[in-house]
Scaffold this motif. Structure first.
Motif, PDB file in Angstrom:
ATOM      1  N   VAL A 140      10.185   1.584   2.994  1.00 39.51           N
ATOM      2  CA  VAL A 140       9.018   2.434   3.259  1.00 39.51           C
ATOM      3  C   VAL A 140       8.989   3.612   2.292  1.00 39.51           C
ATOM      4  O   VAL A 140       7.937   3.969   1.757  1.00 39.51           O
ATOM      5  N   THR A 142      10.089   3.677  -0.721  1.00 40.84           N
ATOM      6  CA  THR A 142       9.648   3.191  -2.033  1.00 40.84           C
ATOM      7  C   THR A 142       8.146   2.903  -2.026  1.00 40.84           C
ATOM      8  O   THR A 142       7.423   3.297  -2.931  1.00 40.84           O
ATOM      9  N   GLU A 143       7.691   2.236  -0.968  1.00 36.18           N
ATOM     10  CA  GLU A 143       6.264   1.903  -0.888  1.00 36.18           C
ATOM     11  C   GLU A 143       5.401   3.166  -0.914  1.00 36.18           C
ATOM     12  O   GLU A 143       4.311   3.171  -1.471  1.00 36.18           O
ATOM     13  N   LEU A 144       5.866   4.213  -0.260  1.00 30.23           N
ATOM     14  CA  LEU A 144       5.042   5.431  -0.137  1.00 30.23           C
ATOM     15  C   LEU A 144       5.268   6.418  -1.287  1.00 30.23           C
ATOM     16  O   LEU A 144       4.785   7.547  -1.241  1.00 30.23           O
TER      17      LEU A 144
END
Lengths: 177, 1125
Positions: A140, A142-144
């Motif tokens: 999460v 990394t995604e954000l």
């Protein structure tokens, strides 16, 4: 998918740009390079979407296009062919995420929050996949990483999104993908 | 339940998370005008003439402002004469790049910007000092007339506190060093914005403005516009972050107000991100030379400091920032004495401003680093050493602070326990280190007349609602929520019945605003007093109604002996109530016991209470790349009693994150006085994945001098991180970095020096580099100056000609459905784009941007990936996200590389073709410098003498030092991918490597564009690995290495590819290393020595980027290990 949009800034009125925004078809007239963010904010009066850099670098303008998080500030509206979702529509889908944001202190000034929530909503739609992808918190984070927050140190945002993903089964609202 | 001290949600959480709370820019409506500000392009120049006639004639322009619109000689007040020095618009001289020269209001944003660009200013450019050291030279140009005797020194503070002689004699161990805390930007997410509406009939102006302190905005606007203070009416509006920057005027407020008055219409002035970074007032850079002496027991006996504070071009708050900074020497510890000389030095750069921590983080870096150095010399545990030096509670410090409670010792012990301090210290894991730092900060400061006073009001309505009114502004601190908690607690009403009105100049009482960590203390008291007064009134009314004095307020009711009445019902019983049903109480809190800052003293008790904290960091330092990663972090804070623990933890974590950003990446980089990194892209502040979980610990306490026992927290949290991280790095790898940020270059350079490593490039043997070496050596000898000063005047940008005034036409953009249509348009000169995410940004800086853009994304076959002959054909309009998914199984290292590019959002739009063909990477080029590459041969390459540590070539650099930025291009080169290039009805296929001819430059012919990428069957059988060094998650590569090979059953490598990214103008293949590895079973060490030798043969680094050779060789090792796994 509609017809590929074509627009230009020739003499006179620019050709129309047809979009589906928050489930409703809309038609706006703007030069072809006008960004989706400008169309949303200034023509459709959807001002939850924020502008903070105008260079696609901070994520405050994140909206969903075809369910995918997209930087509205560097997306020409004329290239948008799939349905657009903004926080105005997504908010009701993620009441649990919004409550987690509030309980954990995941926003302070709140300016990046619409972008974080819209992106968070896209992640919660992939809850099953993300739950199975190993270290959820790291994933999460990394995604954000395209959504800058200057207030919170990201901690509470990460925890809020993880908490919702942990307990939510993937669901695909109509109109997404 | 009394909500004071409870974890409650932010008051407006529902609206905030729906995006319905308006920030200033959200208030814009058709009919409002747009403002634009013309800024100086020069660090120092005399203004010969300003001609606004062309701008004024432009249709749609409603007002143009110059200095002539303000009274001659008028200055912002700020700290008052003789310190006031900044005009609202430059008069006869500009003193920094970005200074406001003129302003425009027009019907549309585009017209306003065009009109701004149509204003002609004739400057006479003069040299001026850009650094404090340059400013102090006797020959330096004086930027102002100052009261000190020294050149360009705006203020000198010199004091001896305590017994300096005794301290000097008692110290048996002395450490000395110089520490630099750089100029960093607040980078608030909301750009500074003001909507101003002038009312001619009343001679007043209404402002919706992003501020922490409406009172100070009104003060400056009224002064500069010459209208009474009460005619400047701020209104409540959401504020998107402040961190100190918005606690005083930020210039846009005044210009918006003046534009509105002149145009007679509401005007919105909204700063761009470039203006935010490049023209706003960042943290003051401090260079602190410190000597610290301790005795053999580890007790600190003396601090002796010599400090240079970079003031920038105008005073603003530099004088008080410097004062608060030096206070660090005499506040937290208890040496016998402290002595310092501190100079506030004018430079022709953007002025410094107020920033969270206010001078303390800067000096604290020096102090807390030297505590560790002393501990090391004495063989003491650094945490234990701090415990030995704690100042006592309820005592006066050297700097005059009257400390009340302190739980710093407990904070340190919490760090020790929570972090596993002793275990980390014992384990000595290579590359891992642990560090601690302590800090102290006040809860408010008596910095202005009446800063010791706060007024507040509370209303109760007939329907039982309660409203708190205060004149401060909650820019994200949670102040409004805490004040609602206080009101609810005192009035015994449920929290959901309490609302808060802030900021409004007409409807809220006197209050100076949220700065200096004063919000909780000052308004906590004033609201508490107002609420208790209102509670008394309600109880008295209830007593009459219920016939008893034993009234309690709870649950929104007044109750006694089992009977009760809704408090709303009591309103009508009051003679004081308004006819429309509101009972109010206004109260004033006057803080006693603190002393106001003045020029005639050097010790003050500035604050009623003092907060303390200890932060502990665990870091991993990558010895190969120099990259520092914080892996664990504990922040223990003595905040007295936490009034809302969630909000307090938010302040702790947020401040720590910001401090870690400054410790490891953030810095405003300037070239010729101009900020180079004016975008988030180039400003290495932490993204989500760059930070670990930061663990806040509230060390509970209770301070009787604070409201409900509370002390401050907002600024405290940013003070310790710099030294905590620096100490941990020192513990990890044995080198002490004394200048923040601790970027990979500094670590690798220090390690190389420590280990005695030096690369030799034998340029004398390489005649091909002689010419470049000669040119580079001429740059500092005057060539740069000549090219910059004169050469840029005759470049390409000038040949485009001057603005005719009219806004440039928006480009046409089309996305035809067939390849043939795309090809036809490109043949006619259209610029081919994919998702256009980069093209829309880059064109803003182009002297001649393309008039027509054509996107490949409408062509169905260009959006597909097809299998053919065992290989893959990837359409140029396939997005990076799609390609990453498609290759996840077959070429996982390519997928891995793609997932390091930018952000998921960008990868969802950006295409393969667009990525391969993107513009070069160079922060001078990308941020609009008129450089060689943009402006032609007579312009300099700013990277040669500028900051080239991260982005520029170390191999084969020529006139332009930039590199090809595409990670995709680098990694595809390692799998021998081809690209299909299309022109008209024709096409040709070339290896991806030969697509590039120079930095971001392509070998495409006219009308040619990337149609497909082809990955052959053989490539899919390759094994490979990719490793990248970037300053933050999603940044372009500082360096990258891709290895790929066919690995046979015996582990031998064949067809090896070693491709290095971001080290040369194009992706660079280490051919000799590849050849040597073929047919062997390589080892990491073998690879490294081959590559080092090859790099040494080919490299020609600039003075500051040779470290990248070590880094890229280290990345190759890392990639090898991944591949071998």
């Amino acid at each position: 998918m509609g017809e590929p949009a074509v627009s230009g800034a020739g003499a006179g009125q620019p050709p129309p740009i047809r979009l589906t925004v928050n489930g409703a078809p809309v038609e706006v007239r703007a030069p072809g390079s006008t960004t989706l963010a400008t169309v949303l904010r200034e023509q459709l009066d959807l001002r939850a979407t924020k502008i903070a850099c105008e260079r696609g670098e901070c994520g405050a303008c994140t909206v969903l296009v075809g369910g995918r998080p997209t930087m509205a500030c560097v997306t020409p509206a004329a290239l948008v062919r799939e349905p657009v979702e903004t926080l105005e529509a997504v908010a009701d889908e993620v009441t649990d995420l919004r409550a987690e944001f509030a309980d954990r202190g995941a926003f302070q000034c709140g300016f990046c929050t619409p972008g974080q929530l819209v992106h968070g909503a896209a992640l919660t739609r992939r809850a099953d996949e993300l739950r199975e992808s190993g270290d959820l918190q790291e994933r999460v984070r990394t995604e954000l990483s395209g959504n800058i927050c200057r207030c919170t140190g990201y901690q509470a945002i990460t925890q809020a999104v993880c908490a919702v993903i942990a307990r939510r089964a993937t669901r695909m609202p109509e109109g997404a993908r | 339940m009394n909500p004071i001290g409870e974890r409650v949600r932010p008051l407006d959480w529902d609206a905030r998370t729906r995006g319905t709370v308006p920030y200033t820019a959200d208030l814009w409506r058709p009919g409002h005008l747009w403002g634009a500000i013309l800024r100086s392009p020069h660090p120092f120049a005399e203004i010969v003439a300003v001609d606004t006639s062309l701008a004024e004639r432009l249709p749609g322009v409603r007002a143009v402002l110059t200095a002539a619109d303000f009274p001659e000689g008028i200055r912002y007040l700020h700290r008052g004469a003789p310190l006031s020095d900044r005009p609202p618009l430059a008069e006869d001289v500009v003193r920094h790049v970005g200074q406001e020269v003129a302003a425009v209001a027009a019907d549309t944003r585009e017209i306003a910007q065009a009109a701004r660009d149509a204003i002609r200013v004739r400057y006479r450019v003069r040299s001026a000092p850009l650094t404090p050291r340059a400013s102090l030279r006797p020959s330096a140009r004086r930027l102002h007339t100052r009261v000190t005797d020294e050149p360009n020194v705006a203020m000198i503070l010199h004091s001896d506190w305590g017994d300096v002689e005794r301290g000097r004699n008692a110290g048996s161990v002395v450490v000395e060093g110089s520490f630099v805390y750089p100029s960093v930007s607040h980078a608030c997410m909301e750009p500074n914005t003001t909507l101003a509406a002038w009312h001619e009939e009343s001679g007043s102006v209404e402002l919706w403005t992003s501020t922490q302190a409406p009172w100070f905005i009104a003060k400056e606007v009224s002064h500069l516009l010459g209208i009474p203070h009460e005619r400047v009416i701020c209104r409540e509006v959401a504020v998107g972050g402040g961190f100190g920057s918005k606690s005083k005027a930020s210039e846009h407020e005044i210009l918006a107000a003046a534009l509105s008055r002149k145009a007679g219409r509401p005007v919105l002035v909204e700063l761009s991100r470039e203006e935010e970074f490049g023209a706003n007032k960042p943290r003051h850079r401090f260079e602190t030379r410190l000597r610290t002496a301790a005795d053999d027991q580890g007790v600190i006996r003396l601090f002796d400091a010599d400090i240079l504070v970079d003031n920038g071009s105008y005073n603003h708050m530099g004088t008080s920032v410097m004062r608060v900074g030096v206070i660090t020497l005499g506040s937290m510890y208890r040496p016998d004495g402290a002595t310092f000389t501190s100079r506030l030095v004018d430079t022709a750069t953007q002025p410094g401003g107020q920033f969270r921590g206010y001078g303390t983080p800067q000096v604290s870096l020096a102090v807390e680093s030297q505590v560790d150095e002393l501990a090391d010399r004495l063989g003491l545990d650094p945490l234990e050493m701090r415990l030995r030096n704690l100042g006592p509670e309820f005592a006066t410090t050297l700097c005059g602070y009257e400390v009340t409670t302190s739980r710093l010792g407990d904070c340190l012990r919490v760090v020790r326990d929570e972090l596993g301090w002793d275990a980390h210290r014992a384990a000595r894991v290579p590359g891992r280190g642990v560090g601690v730092a302590a800090g102290m900060h006040g809860s408010g400061a008596y910095a202005y007349a009446s800063a010791n006073r706060s007024d507040a009001a509370i209303d109760v309505y007939a329907d039982g609602r309660v409203r708190v009114r205060h004149g401060s502004a909650d820019a994200g601190t949670g102040q409004n929520t805490i004040l609602a908690q206080i009101a609810a607690g005192e009035l015994g009403v449920p929290l959901d019945r309490v609302e808060v009105l802030s900021m409004d100049s007409e409807r809220t009482p006197f209050e100076l605003g949220a700065w200096s960590s004063r919000g909780t203390h000052m308004t906590g008291f004033s609201v508490g007093i107002a609420a208790r007064g209102l509670a008394d009134k309600l109880r008295a009314l209830a007593a009459l109604k219920l016939g008893t004095d034993a009234v309690e307020l709870r649950g929104g009711r007044a109750e006694a002996d089992g009977e009760g009445v809704e408090i709303g019902a009591l309103v009508a019983l009051s003679e004081e109530a308004t006819p429309d049903g509101r009972l109010s109480n206004e109260a004033s809190y006057l803080l006693t016991g603190t002393e106001m800052i003045s020029q005639d003293k050097d010790r003050f008790n500035l604050s009623p209470t003092y907060a303390f904290a200890a932060h502990g960091a665990v870091v991993d330092v990558d010895r190969r790349t120099g990259k520092v990663r914080v892996v664990d972090y504990v922040a223990a804070h003595d905040v007295g009693r936490a009034l809302n623990p969630t909000a307090v933890e938010g302040q702790i974590v947020g401040g720590a994150a910001m401090g870690i950003g400054a410790a490891l990446g953030e810095e405003l980089v300037r070239e010729g006085g101009r900020v180079v990194n004016t975008s988030y892209l180039h400003y290495a502040m932490p993204r989500s994945a760059d930070l670990p979980s930061l663990r806040p610990v509230i060390v509970n306490g209770e301070d009787a001098a604070g409201p409900y026992g509370a002390k401050s927290v907002g600024e405290m949290s940013i003070i310790p991180p710099g030294a905590a991280v620096a100490n941990a790095v020192s513990d990890a790898v044995g080198v002490r970095i004394t200048e923040l940020p601790i970027t990979p270059d500094k670590v690798l350079v220090a390690l190389a020096e420590k280990e005695g490593r030096r690369r030799r490039h034998h340029l004398w043997r390489r005649p091909g580099r002689w010419w470049v070496a000669v040119i580079r050596s001429l740059y500092p000898l005057g060539l740069h100056h000549v090219l910059h000063r004169y050469g840029t005047r005759i470049g390409r940008r000038r040949r485009v000609g001057r603005s005719t005034g009219a806004p440039p036409a928006a480009p046409a953009l089309s996305a035809p459905g067939s390849l043939a249509e795309v090809a036809a348009l490109v043949s006619q000169g259209a610029q081919p784009v994919g998702g256009a995410t980069d093209a829309l940004v880059e064109r803003r800086r182009e002297p001649r941007p393309a008039a027509v853009l054509v996107s490949t994304t409408g062509v169905a076959r260009m959006r597909r990936i097809t299998e053919e002959g065992g290989g893959l054909r990837i359409g140029a309009a396939v997005t990076l996200t799609e390609l990453a998914e498609a290759l996840a199984d077959s070429l996982p290292f390519v997928t891995e590389a793609i997932r390091t590019i930018a952000s998921p959002q960008i990868r969802n739009s950006a295409t393969v073709g667009g990525n391969l063909a993107q513009e070069k990477r160079c922060w001078f080029f990308r941020n609009g410098f008129d450089c060689y590459k943009r402006n032609g041969a007579t312009s300099p390459c700013y990277a040669v003498g500028g900051d080239h540590r991260f982005q520029h070539a170390v191999i084969d650099g020529h006139r332009c030092q930039a590199v090809t930025p595409s990670d995709l291009g680098t990694v595809l080169g390692a799998v021998d991918a081809d690209v299909l290039l299309v022109r008209g009805a024709e096409s040709r296929t070339v290896p991806v490597a030969s697509l590039y001819s120079g930095p971001g430059e392509l070998t495409l012919g006219d009308g040619e564009f990337v149609g497909e990428v082809v990955i052959g069957e053989v490539a899919l059988a390759r094994r490979g690995a990719f490793a990248k060094l970037a300053l933050y998650q999603g940044d372009f590569a500082t360096a990258s290495a891709t290895l790929s090979a066919r690995v046979d059953a015996d582990g031998r490598w064949h067809d090896t590819r070693v491709v290095l990214g971001a080290v040369a103008p194009t992706p660079w293949r280490a051919l000799a290393t590849e050849r040597a590895l073929n047919g062997t079973v390589p080892t990491a060490r073998g690879l490294r020595s081959l590559l080092d030798a090859e790099l040494d043969r080919h490299a020609h680094p600039l003075p500051g980027n040779g470290w990248k050779l070590d880094a890229v060789a280290g990345l190759a090792e890392e990639a090898f290990e991944r591949l071998a796994r």
